[in-house]
Design a protein around this motif. Structure first.
Motif, mmCIF file in Angstrom:
data_model
loop_
_atom_site.group_PDB
_atom_site.id
_atom_site.type_symbol
_atom_site.label_atom_id
_atom_site.label_comp_id
_atom_site.label_asym_id
_atom_site.label_seq_id
_atom_site.Cartn_x
_atom_site.Cartn_y
_atom_site.Cartn_z
ATOM 1 N N ALA A 190 -11.999 1.528 8.874
ATOM 2 C CA ALA A 190 -12.181 0.197 8.288
ATOM 3 C C ALA A 190 -11.162 -0.046 7.172
ATOM 4 N N ARG A 191 -10.930 0.977 6.375
ATOM 5 C CA ARG A 191 -9.984 0.841 5.276
ATOM 6 C C ARG A 191 -8.577 0.543 5.812
ATOM 7 N N ALA A 192 -8.200 1.192 6.922
ATOM 8 C CA ALA A 192 -6.897 0.918 7.547
ATOM 9 C C ALA A 192 -6.779 -0.571 7.873
ATOM 10 N N PHE A 193 -7.846 -1.144 8.400
ATOM 11 C CA PHE A 193 -7.796 -2.573 8.741
ATOM 12 C C PHE A 193 -7.733 -3.438 7.492
ATOM 13 N N GLN A 194 -8.399 -3.011 6.427
ATOM 14 C CA GLN A 194 -8.281 -3.765 5.168
ATOM 15 C C GLN A 194 -6.830 -3.784 4.685
ATOM 16 N N ILE A 195 -6.159 -2.658 4.781
ATOM 17 C CA ILE A 195 -4.756 -2.584 4.328
ATOM 18 C C ILE A 195 -3.873 -3.474 5.214
ATOM 19 N N MET A 196 -4.124 -3.448 6.508
ATOM 20 C CA MET A 196 -3.348 -4.309 7.413
ATOM 21 C C MET A 196 -3.578 -5.785 7.106
ATOM 22 N N VAL A 197 -4.820 -6.150 6.799
ATOM 23 C CA VAL A 197 -5.118 -7.548 6.461
ATOM 24 C C VAL A 197 -4.326 -7.949 5.219
ATOM 25 N N ALA A 198 -4.278 -7.045 4.236
ATOM 26 C CA ALA A 198 -3.524 -7.344 3.010
ATOM 27 C C ALA A 198 -2.039 -7.512 3.330
ATOM 28 N N ASP A 199 -1.535 -6.746 4.291
ATOM 29 C CA ASP A 199 -0.142 -6.899 4.721
ATOM 30 C C ASP A 199 0.063 -8.264 5.381
#
Lengths: 332, 332
Positions: A125-134
């Motif tokens: 989930a955290r990986a997807f949060q970082i991608m969303v921020a990108d």
């Protein structure tokens, strides 16, 4: 294509080339695995500290640089790739009941299966949060699709386990899913973040895909041929679990009736005695199936190098070419 | 606010109100859980067929309509919410070693822990693929963050398990994570897809959050008071696992020394005999802690209704208000 002269050094060469980016990526990994729930960073750190080679984030970093990316977005996306990889490792070790990972006790062995499952979910989930921020939907698409494909490969592996009727095609589908999908996504993301034309993104993806298949083929040969220290995990794990990998598949295909009986007993019924692993290795050596597996890996390696050929020659391309040889040379 | 006169009917009222959308959502769920790896839809169908109430996707569908959404985007996003929920159920049942789910054998009991972990991963990844196709980074952010928060809540629950020193604050953090986060995300996504002002998205989120907390408080009371048929899972599961829920926490806080000894033995040491569950229920009844838990749920329910008050009166608002009463009335 001229890969680095010494394959053993290729990983160091690549690491040196993107050292500043990798250090930034490592800092971000530690920063973003934090949580008010202390067990999460504790468990994640266990895996991070166990010292993976960081091959997948290195691929993202080098691919982005090879494609001319000048910004810093690739650092965060390399961290996402490593988070997804770590999440799958945590879940794999639960599924495989592994006791060792990278030469150290696995997270599930130290912390138990339950937190391993949940911390895997957290990192994913955290990986997807970082991608969303990108903010790139294309990157999100690539890594969400890779994640689904990984899970499909892992489930197929489970389904074909202990089944000597597994075909080479199914085996290839398993390793394309469980390993090559993330390698391919890691390198493709590098090209995408550099905003290169579709042909380059596809070439990068092809490079990663073929490298990933070669990597897993070698891994599957090593499970029957490496020393435990070199492998960083228990030798013969695949055998004990009855995983149908290429060395086994080829040995079964060319086996006589007695040998088929042996393979069925040890892999399907999992009725194994002390000396069975040695006998299995003996049969594989007699049929040359470990060597045939490495030959197959070399074919994929050649395709990976071919895919790199559309990129300009330079330190990045040579380093990525060197990684192909590095992955295969592990089998020596 | 006038909720539906009969709380038992509230779920039917809500379901009827968005029936066309829900049917489209159900079709999409079945369509998108397909995979060339047959075990994936088989296992997913086991859970889908076991007939959940679909409360979370219903919330997304109704929230979007209440906020005036006229398109169909909310249908796919409601499916994402249900996929994420299903993924967490699969992993929860592995973590909790549950044998029953929704009154039927749990997926892990039927298919084993391994595919349950991996199919959970698949559904989670698939949810993100659907969100990417929808194309809203804000929605991706809401559901990626909810997913991370759910995992944090689940890990904290694991950490506080068997620890009678757990505080009410920690307990609240657990249920806000494991349950309220997805309720809040489900309703917020409804407002976001309707492109409403921030204040309405926040009100919708607050409604979902408070409803989720109330829902879990009631669930935790039911674990000690429901009939197994009504609960659809094994009664006393929380007790056997030593989960520190509010009814237990309040009973321990007001316990005398003998009683504390009892709670420590059964929850911390998990040294339980046949009659201990009855004794635990007796102590809770004597201290009124099950009732106190329901009272707390009612307070959150009132906050949920209050959050709805900024929206125009109408069938959708009344249906969502009815769901508050429905969630609490399960405790009767």
């Amino acid at each position: 294509m001229n890969p680095a002269p010494d394959p053993e050094l290729a990983l160091e060469v690549l690491t040196d080339l993107v050292r500043t980016d990798l250090e930034a990526c490592n800092r971000l990994i530690v920063e973003r695995m934090q949580s008010p729930v202390a067990l999460i960073p504790q468990l994640a750190a266990h895996l991070v500290a166990a010292g993976g080679k960081r091959i997948r984030p290195l691929l993202t970093l080098a691919a982005a640089r090879l494609c001319g990316h000048r910004g810093q977005r690739h650092v965060a996306l390399a961290a996402c790739v490593e988070f997804i990889h770590t999440a799958t490792l945590l879940h794999d070790d639960v599924v495989d009941e592994s006791a060792l990972r990278r030469g150290a006790p696995s997270a599930n062995a130290v912390f138990g299966n339950k937190p391993s499952v949940l911390v895997g979910d957290f990192l994913f989930a955290r990986a997807f949060q970082i991608m969303v921020a990108d903010g790139s939907l294309r990157v999100l698409d690539i890594l969400a699709t890779a994640s689904a494909t990984i899970a499909e490969g892992e489930v197929l592996q489970l389904v074909t386990q202990n089944d000597t009727a597994t075909t080479e095609e199914q085996y290839l589908q398993v390793i394309e899913g469980k390993t090559a999908a993330l390698f391919a996504a890691a390198t493709e993301v590098g090209a995408v973040v550099a905003e290169r034309p579709q042909a380059e993104a596809e070439a990068m993806r092809e490079y990663g895909h073929c490298l990933g298949v070669a990597f897993q083929l070698v891994d599957d040969a090593l499970d029957y041929s490496a020393s435990q220290a070199a492998l960083g995990k228990t030798v013969g794990d695949d055998f004990r679990e009855g995983k149908i990998t290429l060395p086994v598949l080829l040995a079964f295909a060319t086996a006589d009736e007695t040998e088929r009986g042996f393979w069925r007993r040890v892999l399907e019924e999992r009725d194994q005695s002390e000396s069975d692993l040695d006998r299995a290795i003996g049969l594989m050596q007699a049929r040359g199936t470990l060597q045939a597996t490495i030959t197959r890996a070399r074919e994929y390696g050649a395709r990976a190098l071919e895919a790199l050929s559309i990129f300009p020659d330079g330190a990045e391309r040579r380093a990525l070419a060197g990684i192909v040889e590095f992955c295969i040379a592990r089998a020596r």
